[in-house]
Design an enzyme around this catalytic site. Structure first.
Site, PDB file in Angstrom:
ATOM      1  N   PRO A 256       0.778  -1.248   0.000  1.00  0.00           N
ATOM      2  CA  PRO A 256       0.000   0.000   0.000  1.00  0.00           C
ATOM      3  C   PRO A 256       0.804   1.290   0.000  1.00  0.00           C
ATOM      4  O   PRO A 256       0.567   2.168  -0.847  1.00  0.00           O
ATOM      5  CB  PRO A 256      -0.864  -0.138   1.253  1.00  0.00           C
ATOM      6  N   TYR A 257       1.755   1.448   0.925  1.00  0.00           N
ATOM      7  CA  TYR A 257       2.517   2.691   0.957  1.00  0.00           C
ATOM      8  C   TYR A 257       3.355   2.835  -0.302  1.00  0.00           C
ATOM      9  O   TYR A 257       3.370   3.892  -0.953  1.00  0.00           O
ATOM     10  CB  TYR A 257       3.420   2.756   2.191  1.00  0.00           C
ATOM     11  N   ASP A 258       4.078   1.774  -0.670  1.00  0.00           N
ATOM     12  CA  ASP A 258       4.951   1.817  -1.839  1.00  0.00           C
ATOM     13  C   ASP A 258       4.162   2.149  -3.102  1.00  0.00           C
ATOM     14  O   ASP A 258       4.584   2.972  -3.925  1.00  0.00           O
ATOM     15  CB  ASP A 258       5.658   0.472  -2.021  1.00  0.00           C
TER      16      ASP A 258
END
Length: 321
Positions: free
Chosen positions: A151-153
């Site tokens: 998700p963050y990446d």
């Protein structure tokens, strides 16, 4: 000081955060008129302890609100935008992927859209990260593809690509920074390795390491990061539409970093390896030759200097009544 940003109206989204506070500090030193947009100011943050709230115009606002953002840019004749606002906590990104994707992607879209509709904006400098490259991030170069797969990446890979789209489609003067792991005074996210280590040393606690301690990361001091952002804004006419890696070349495993911290501050950091972290990227490092060659940028702080200055700030943080 006579500088390209002197007297300019500058908006820093996420300006009350770790990197934002140091970018604001440099902008104020240049004599810029600084507007800070953030959703909150944390007590005892770098932004607060340096009393930047008295020297800037603080706007408590969600960066995703496009209409409000357009109003802020128009009414205040904003010329330069540093877009640093993000949901940057990787553990929270796993818990709440929708919030992370919405904030990091649509927040960036809001900034770019507001700039697209306002020809007075000369530059938009957007914060990406080495994690945008995904797992293939050993000596990563700007020509590599963006393959975040968590998700963050993914949120940063997507926002990064959206910047390219706004430049190539609409000519928005945007440039992207991809920084290594940032350390320095003001990081209040104590689940990160450096703030966690500082807290453990100062409070005589045992640091819990989520990984096996062997994963290698690329580290850079926050004041060198802030200088990188300024260089991007200064040279926007030559570099718009491009992305730049920034690194100091400090490639260390978690255990090696803890050893360097203990050596620099003269006190051992006790730790326990939990090895319960999933989906870790085993090795991350950035090639930063492009920033050196085109921007004339290089890191000016050694790892030991950065650690000592950071430790001094945390000693004041934990001992301040």
């Amino acid at each position: 000081m006579n500088h390209k940003l002197s007297g300019q109206n500058v908006l820093v989204t996420g300006g009350a955060g770790l990197v934002g506070g140091h970018v604001v500090e440099k902008l104020l030193a240049f004599g810029a008129n600084v507007f800070v947009l953030d959703i909150l100011v944390k007590p005892k943050s770098y932004f607060e302890t340096q009393k930047f709230i008295d020297k800037t115009t603080l706007l408590i606002q969600d960066v995703r609100d496009l209409e409000k953002l357009k109003e802020i840019i128009t009414q205040n004749d904003i010329s330069y935008i540093f877009h640093l606002a993000a949901q940057a906590l990787v553990p929270l990104a796993y818990q709440d992927p929708r919030l992370t994707l919405d904030t990091n992607i649509m927040g960036t879209v809001s900034v770019l859209e507001a700039a697209r509709e306002n020809p007075g904006v000369k530059a938009v400098v957007v914060a990406s990260t080495d994690k945008a490259y995904g797992k293939d991030c050993k000596d990563a170069r700007e020509t590599q593809g963006l393959f975040g797969d968590h998700p963050y990446d993914v949120s940063k890979s997507a926002a990064d690509l959206i910047c390219t789209a706004y430049f190539r489609t609409y000519g928005v003067p945007v440039t992207v920074s991809r920084f290594a792991n940032i350390i320095g005074p003001g990081d209040l996210n104590f689940d990160r390795i450096v703030p966690g280590a500082m807290q453990a040393i100062i409070k005589n606690e045992t640091l819990e390491i989520r990984s096996n301690g062997k994963f290698v990361r690329d580290y850079i001091y926050v004041k060198d990061v802030a200088e990188g952002y300024i260089r991007l804004a200064e040279q926007i006419e030559q570099i718009k539409g491009e992305a730049f890696n920034f690194s100091a070349g400090f490639n260390l495993s978690v255990l090696d970093l803890l050893e360097q911290i203990s050596k620099a501050v003269g006190r051992r950091c006790e730790f326990e390896i939990l090895n319960n972290q999933k989906n870790e990227i085993p090795f991350q490092s950035l090639n930063f030759e492009k920033a050196k060659k085109i921007l004339g940028w290089k890191a000016n702080h050694t790892l030991s200097q950065g650690i000592k200055e950071t430790f001094g700030w945390y000693e004041k943080y934990f001992n301040k009544k």
